[in-house]
Design a protein around this motif. Sequence first.
Motif, mmCIF file in Angstrom:
data_model
loop_
_atom_site.group_PDB
_atom_site.id
_atom_site.type_symbol
_atom_site.label_atom_id
_atom_site.label_comp_id
_atom_site.label_asym_id
_atom_site.label_seq_id
_atom_site.Cartn_x
_atom_site.Cartn_y
_atom_site.Cartn_z
ATOM 1 N N CYS A 75 -6.062 16.676 9.628
ATOM 2 C CA CYS A 75 -5.806 17.080 8.252
ATOM 3 C C CYS A 75 -7.142 17.216 7.517
ATOM 4 O O CYS A 75 -8.151 16.647 7.937
ATOM 5 N N PRO A 76 -7.170 17.961 6.433
ATOM 6 C CA PRO A 76 -8.430 18.113 5.688
ATOM 7 C C PRO A 76 -8.964 16.757 5.223
ATOM 8 O O PRO A 76 -8.216 15.797 5.022
ATOM 9 N N ALA A 77 -10.271 16.705 5.053
ATOM 10 C CA ALA A 77 -10.939 15.438 4.708
ATOM 11 C C ALA A 77 -10.407 14.861 3.404
ATOM 12 O O ALA A 77 -10.233 13.641 3.280
ATOM 13 N N LYS A 78 -10.115 15.704 2.436
ATOM 14 C CA LYS A 78 -9.604 15.222 1.145
ATOM 15 C C LYS A 78 -8.293 14.460 1.333
ATOM 16 O O LYS A 78 -8.117 13.363 0.804
ATOM 17 N N TRP A 79 -7.367 15.015 2.119
ATOM 18 C CA TRP A 79 -6.082 14.352 2.350
ATOM 19 C C TRP A 79 -6.246 13.109 3.210
ATOM 20 O O TRP A 79 -5.518 12.135 3.050
ATOM 21 N N LEU A 80 -7.210 13.154 4.122
ATOM 22 C CA LEU A 80 -7.465 11.997 4.966
ATOM 23 C C LEU A 80 -7.979 10.820 4.146
ATOM 24 O O LEU A 80 -7.565 9.679 4.333
ATOM 25 N N TYR A 81 -8.864 11.086 3.190
ATOM 26 C CA TYR A 81 -9.375 10.023 2.322
ATOM 27 C C TYR A 81 -8.267 9.447 1.441
ATOM 28 O O TYR A 81 -8.206 8.240 1.222
ATOM 29 N N ILE A 82 -7.386 10.318 0.950
ATOM 30 C CA ILE A 82 -6.258 9.839 0.131
ATOM 31 C C ILE A 82 -5.336 8.966 0.982
ATOM 32 O O ILE A 82 -4.889 7.897 0.535
ATOM 33 N N LEU A 83 -5.061 9.402 2.219
ATOM 34 C CA LEU A 83 -4.212 8.616 3.112
ATOM 35 C C LEU A 83 -4.847 7.265 3.433
ATOM 36 O O LEU A 83 -4.158 6.234 3.454
ATOM 37 N N GLU A 84 -6.149 7.256 3.669
ATOM 38 C CA GLU A 84 -6.845 5.991 3.931
ATOM 39 C C GLU A 84 -6.780 5.054 2.730
ATOM 40 O O GLU A 84 -6.579 3.856 2.870
ATOM 41 N N LEU A 85 -6.926 5.613 1.539
ATOM 42 C CA LEU A 85 -6.852 4.803 0.320
ATOM 43 C C LEU A 85 -5.458 4.224 0.118
ATOM 44 O O LEU A 85 -5.301 3.037 -0.192
ATOM 45 N N VAL A 86 -4.437 5.046 0.319
ATOM 46 C CA VAL A 86 -3.055 4.567 0.177
ATOM 47 C C VAL A 86 -2.761 3.483 1.209
ATOM 48 O O VAL A 86 -2.129 2.461 0.899
ATOM 49 N N THR A 87 -3.221 3.673 2.439
ATOM 50 C CA THR A 87 -3.015 2.668 3.473
ATOM 51 C C THR A 87 -3.720 1.361 3.130
ATOM 52 O O THR A 87 -3.160 0.278 3.310
ATOM 53 N N ALA A 88 -4.945 1.456 2.618
ATOM 54 C CA ALA A 88 -5.665 0.238 2.228
ATOM 55 C C ALA A 88 -4.946 -0.485 1.094
ATOM 56 O O ALA A 88 -4.831 -1.717 1.104
ATOM 57 N N ILE A 89 -4.423 0.272 0.136
ATOM 58 C CA ILE A 89 -3.677 -0.352 -0.964
ATOM 59 C C ILE A 89 -2.434 -1.045 -0.425
ATOM 60 O O ILE A 89 -2.121 -2.179 -0.812
ATOM 61 N N PHE A 90 -1.713 -0.377 0.480
ATOM 62 C CA PHE A 90 -0.534 -1.005 1.079
ATOM 63 C C PHE A 90 -0.911 -2.256 1.858
ATOM 64 O O PHE A 90 -0.219 -3.264 1.785
ATOM 65 N N CYS A 91 -2.010 -2.190 2.608
ATOM 66 C CA CYS A 91 -2.400 -3.336 3.429
ATOM 67 C C CYS A 91 -2.842 -4.528 2.586
ATOM 68 O O CYS A 91 -2.714 -5.668 3.018
ATOM 69 N N PHE A 92 -3.367 -4.281 1.407
ATOM 70 C CA PHE A 92 -3.742 -5.400 0.535
ATOM 71 C C PHE A 92 -2.577 -5.853 -0.342
ATOM 72 O O PHE A 92 -2.384 -7.043 -0.558
ATOM 73 N N ALA A 93 -1.801 -4.918 -0.850
ATOM 74 C CA ALA A 93 -0.772 -5.260 -1.833
ATOM 75 C C ALA A 93 0.515 -5.771 -1.201
ATOM 76 O O ALA A 93 1.114 -6.733 -1.698
ATOM 77 N N LEU A 94 0.985 -5.162 -0.118
ATOM 78 C CA LEU A 94 2.274 -5.536 0.448
ATOM 79 C C LEU A 94 2.314 -6.972 0.963
ATOM 80 O O LEU A 94 3.233 -7.723 0.602
ATOM 81 N N PRO A 95 1.356 -7.405 1.807
ATOM 82 C CA PRO A 95 1.421 -8.797 2.253
ATOM 83 C C PRO A 95 1.273 -9.800 1.110
ATOM 84 O O PRO A 95 1.969 -10.813 1.063
ATOM 85 N N ALA A 96 0.385 -9.505 0.175
ATOM 86 C CA ALA A 96 0.202 -10.423 -0.951
ATOM 87 C C ALA A 96 1.453 -10.479 -1.815
ATOM 88 O O ALA A 96 1.872 -11.555 -2.255
ATOM 89 N N ALA A 97 2.074 -9.329 -2.050
ATOM 90 C CA ALA A 97 3.273 -9.304 -2.891
ATOM 91 C C ALA A 97 4.435 -10.037 -2.235
ATOM 92 O O ALA A 97 5.151 -10.791 -2.901
ATOM 93 N N SER A 98 4.629 -9.847 -0.933
ATOM 94 C CA SER A 98 5.745 -10.540 -0.282
ATOM 95 C C SER A 98 5.503 -12.039 -0.224
ATOM 96 O O SER A 98 6.415 -12.830 -0.444
ATOM 97 N N SER A 99 4.268 -12.440 0.057
ATOM 98 C CA SER A 99 3.960 -13.862 0.128
ATOM 99 C C SER A 99 4.072 -14.520 -1.240
ATOM 100 O O SER A 99 4.715 -15.567 -1.393
ATOM 101 N N LEU A 100 3.454 -13.907 -2.248
ATOM 102 C CA LEU A 100 3.498 -14.491 -3.589
ATOM 103 C C LEU A 100 4.908 -14.456 -4.182
ATOM 104 O O LEU A 100 5.309 -15.374 -4.894
ATOM 105 N N GLY A 101 5.646 -13.393 -3.893
ATOM 106 C CA GLY A 101 7.017 -13.300 -4.395
ATOM 107 C C GLY A 101 7.902 -14.395 -3.823
ATOM 108 O O GLY A 101 8.685 -15.027 -4.538
#
Length: 145
Positions: A75-101
């Motif tokens: 995929c184009p670099a722009k979309w790849l960077y967006i996908l990487e950013l979304v994945t990083a946000i999910f990897c930081f937010a999802l485990p913390a949210a489930s644990s803290l919740g």
Amino acid sequence: MARDRLPSKFAIVLTALHSLSLLACFTSIISSAISAAQIPEEGVTTIGAFVASFLTIGEDIAEIAALANARIRRCPAKWLYILELVTAIFCFALPAASSLGYEAARYERCRYVSYKDEEKFDCRRSAGPMATAATVAMTGVYLAA
């Protein structure tokens, strides 16, 4: 324009980083399963790590395959960077949210339980050393991001 026969240094480094991320995700899934088997309450807290690991595994395998095979279009670099950013946000937010919740819900449920009634209402203060697998699961997903 055709790709070079040998990958660039950046592609080699990117493949190595995605491979390490894939290894961290597999470690996270295994430790989530161990945590759920040992203590069911700790298994609930690792649901976010489990889901984020599978999302990251899908992205890492696709990216490694695209870097290894010249016939697979990336995929184009722009979309790849967006996908990487979304994945990083999910990897930081999802485990913390489930644990803290889960911890917040348990705190509200057990806030007024006396020390003598902790076993009766399943309100242990801490899992102690048994929570190591849950900690490894969270750390694995954070490293994958």
